[in-house]
Design a protein around this motif. Structure first.
Motif, PDB file in Angstrom:
ATOM      1  N   TRP A 127       0.843  -1.201   0.000  1.00 20.83           N
ATOM      2  CA  TRP A 127       0.000   0.000   0.000  1.00 20.83           C
ATOM      3  C   TRP A 127       0.876   1.247   0.000  1.00 20.83           C
ATOM      4  O   TRP A 127       0.643   2.192  -0.755  1.00 20.83           O
ATOM      5  CB  TRP A 127      -0.890  -0.038   1.223  1.00 20.83           C
ATOM      6  CG  TRP A 127      -2.034   0.927   1.257  1.00 20.83           C
ATOM      7  CD1 TRP A 127      -2.253   2.006   0.437  1.00 20.83           C
ATOM      8  CD2 TRP A 127      -3.138   0.888   2.163  1.00 20.83           C
ATOM      9  NE1 TRP A 127      -3.411   2.648   0.792  1.00 20.83           N
ATOM     10  CE2 TRP A 127      -3.981   1.971   1.852  1.00 20.83           C
ATOM     11  CE3 TRP A 127      -3.496   0.042   3.213  1.00 20.83           C
ATOM     12  CZ2 TRP A 127      -5.158   2.237   2.557  1.00 20.83           C
ATOM     13  CZ3 TRP A 127      -4.663   0.297   3.905  1.00 20.83           C
ATOM     14  CH2 TRP A 127      -5.482   1.386   3.580  1.00 20.83           C
ATOM     15  N   THR A 139      -6.339   0.323  -3.457  1.00 26.24           N
ATOM     16  CA  THR A 139      -6.114   0.776  -2.088  1.00 26.24           C
ATOM     17  C   THR A 139      -7.378   0.665  -1.231  1.00 26.24           C
ATOM     18  O   THR A 139      -7.292   0.393  -0.031  1.00 26.24           O
ATOM     19  CB  THR A 139      -5.582   2.228  -2.055  1.00 26.24           C
ATOM     20  OG1 THR A 139      -6.496   3.098  -2.725  1.00 26.24           O
ATOM     21  CG2 THR A 139      -4.223   2.311  -2.735  1.00 26.24           C
ATOM     22  N   GLU A 140      -8.547   0.827  -1.836  1.00 28.27           N
ATOM     23  CA  GLU A 140      -9.786   0.636  -1.078  1.00 28.27           C
ATOM     24  C   GLU A 140      -9.929  -0.820  -0.638  1.00 28.27           C
ATOM     25  O   GLU A 140     -10.417  -1.113   0.469  1.00 28.27           O
ATOM     26  CB  GLU A 140     -10.990   1.065  -1.896  1.00 28.27           C
ATOM     27  CG  GLU A 140     -11.179   2.572  -1.973  1.00 28.27           C
ATOM     28  CD  GLU A 140     -11.351   3.205  -0.600  1.00 28.27           C
ATOM     29  OE1 GLU A 140     -12.088   2.641   0.244  1.00 28.27           O
ATOM     30  OE2 GLU A 140     -10.723   4.252  -0.351  1.00 28.27           O
ATOM     31  N   ARG A 186      -8.842  -3.467   7.872  1.00 27.37           N
ATOM     32  CA  ARG A 186      -9.873  -3.379   8.907  1.00 27.37           C
ATOM     33  C   ARG A 186     -10.326  -4.772   9.338  1.00 27.37           C
ATOM     34  O   ARG A 186     -10.533  -5.031  10.534  1.00 27.37           O
ATOM     35  CB  ARG A 186     -11.071  -2.596   8.377  1.00 27.37           C
ATOM     36  CG  ARG A 186     -10.840  -1.104   8.186  1.00 27.37           C
ATOM     37  CD  ARG A 186     -12.029  -0.497   7.478  1.00 27.37           C
ATOM     38  NE  ARG A 186     -11.982   0.960   7.422  1.00 27.37           N
ATOM     39  CZ  ARG A 186     -12.814   1.698   6.708  1.00 27.37           C
ATOM     40  NH1 ARG A 186     -13.762   1.105   5.987  1.00 27.37           N
ATOM     41  NH2 ARG A 186     -12.716   3.019   6.705  1.00 27.37           N
ATOM     42  N   ARG A 217      -7.660  -1.300   2.282  1.00 24.40           N
ATOM     43  CA  ARG A 217      -8.230  -0.695   3.489  1.00 24.40           C
ATOM     44  C   ARG A 217      -9.254  -1.644   4.120  1.00 24.40           C
ATOM     45  O   ARG A 217      -9.255  -1.855   5.346  1.00 24.40           O
ATOM     46  CB  ARG A 217      -8.879   0.646   3.157  1.00 24.40           C
ATOM     47  CG  ARG A 217      -9.468   1.349   4.372  1.00 24.40           C
ATOM     48  CD  ARG A 217     -10.035   2.725   4.037  1.00 24.40           C
ATOM     49  NE  ARG A 217      -8.959   3.665   3.736  1.00 24.40           N
ATOM     50  CZ  ARG A 217      -8.694   4.152   2.531  1.00 24.40           C
ATOM     51  NH1 ARG A 217      -9.424   3.779   1.488  1.00 24.40           N
ATOM     52  NH2 ARG A 217      -7.712   5.010   2.351  1.00 24.40           N
ATOM     53  N   LYS A 242      -4.237   8.061   5.224  1.00 22.44           N
ATOM     54  CA  LYS A 242      -4.741   7.131   4.218  1.00 22.44           C
ATOM     55  C   LYS A 242      -5.404   5.885   4.800  1.00 22.44           C
ATOM     56  O   LYS A 242      -6.149   5.198   4.118  1.00 22.44           O
ATOM     57  CB  LYS A 242      -3.591   6.698   3.290  1.00 22.44           C
ATOM     58  CG  LYS A 242      -2.959   7.853   2.508  1.00 22.44           C
ATOM     59  CD  LYS A 242      -3.938   8.472   1.536  1.00 22.44           C
ATOM     60  CE  LYS A 242      -3.270   9.557   0.701  1.00 22.44           C
ATOM     61  NZ  LYS A 242      -4.203  10.160  -0.249  1.00 22.44           N
ATOM     62  N   LEU A 243      -5.116   5.570   6.074  1.00 20.59           N
ATOM     63  CA  LEU A 243      -5.713   4.388   6.677  1.00 20.59           C
ATOM     64  C   LEU A 243      -6.590   4.828   7.836  1.00 20.59           C
ATOM     65  O   LEU A 243      -6.111   5.389   8.820  1.00 20.59           O
ATOM     66  CB  LEU A 243      -4.630   3.430   7.174  1.00 20.59           C
ATOM     67  CG  LEU A 243      -5.121   2.183   7.928  1.00 20.59           C
ATOM     68  CD1 LEU A 243      -6.138   1.400   7.103  1.00 20.59           C
ATOM     69  CD2 LEU A 243      -3.926   1.288   8.280  1.00 20.59           C
TER      70      LEU A 243
END
Length: 220
Positions: free
Chosen positions: A112, A127-128, A135, A131, A215-216
């Motif tokens: 990432w 990147t989504e 999580r 993410r 970004k996170l």
């Protein structure tokens, strides 16, 4: 002093840190020569590392007979076996599963960060996805804190420690402790172990601004 083994090493690498924690935990640190080795996706391959590991990655461990071992999972299991196997113990596959979760999160975070540093900008669809996976991994670890706490410290715990350390090092504004309080409490106990405290990530070659800031997010 002549060492039995040679480790291509960096104080910035979470995967090298796994090996270093295992060396501390198993009492083998004084048997390894640590060779500072710089590798990065955006740099030409390191010739000294390539001479021992055709993948050009660290950690790489050269053992007594000249055989080079890689990656961190193989090295850690080798070192644990060499010392009697206490870090896998009788819950081998439980520990290996946790190791896979920790290693997978580290891989995701490293990829990432590289994606975010591309001059043309990151691919948002990718990147989504990362993410969402980050999580999900953290939520899984939070749910499994009772089992993690009840199980003797092993290779799975080592990998999780290093993944959380990578969050602190590169993604500190994610504030993961605010969102996963039981895991944070457990991590505070692990952080007090001499092996963990002695191997904290050190940025000995800063590479500019933190491209991952903001970004996170674990809250939305």
């Amino acid at each position: 002093m002549k060492h039995a083994m040679k480790l291509h090493w960096s104080p910035r690498s979470p995967f090298v840190r796994k090996v270093m924690i295992v060396l501390h935990e198993t009492g083998q640190l004084d048997q390894v020569e640590q060779v500072r080795s710089v590798v990065a996706m955006h740099l030409p391959p390191n010739a000294a590392v390539m001479a021992d590991n055709p993948l050009g990655k660290i950690p790489t461990l050269v053992v007594e007979d000249g055989t080079a071992l890689f990656d961190s999972r193989v090295i850690c299991e080798y070192l644990d076996h060499r010392a009697g196997g206490s870090l896998l113990g009788d819950r081998r596959f439980v520990q290996l599963r946790w190791q896979a979760l920790g290693d997978g999160l580290i891989d995701l975070l490293l990829l990432w960060r590289t994606e975010l540093s591309r001059p043309s900008g990151p691919w948002d669809a990718v990147t989504e996805g990362w993410r969402a996976k980050a999580r999900a991994v953290m939520a899984t670890l939070e749910a499994e804190t009772p089992a993690l706490a009840a199980t003797p410290f092993g290779l799975g715990h080592v990998a999780i420690v290093c993944a959380l350390g990578q969050l602190d090092f590169r993604w500190s504004d994610a504030n993961w402790r605010d969102h996963f309080p039981q895991l944070a409490k457990l991590e505070a106990g692990w952080a007090a172990r001499p092996s963990v405290a002695a191997t904290a990530i050190v940025d000995d070659a800063p590479d500019g601004a933190d491209v991952t800031a903001g970004k996170l997010r674990f809250n939305g």
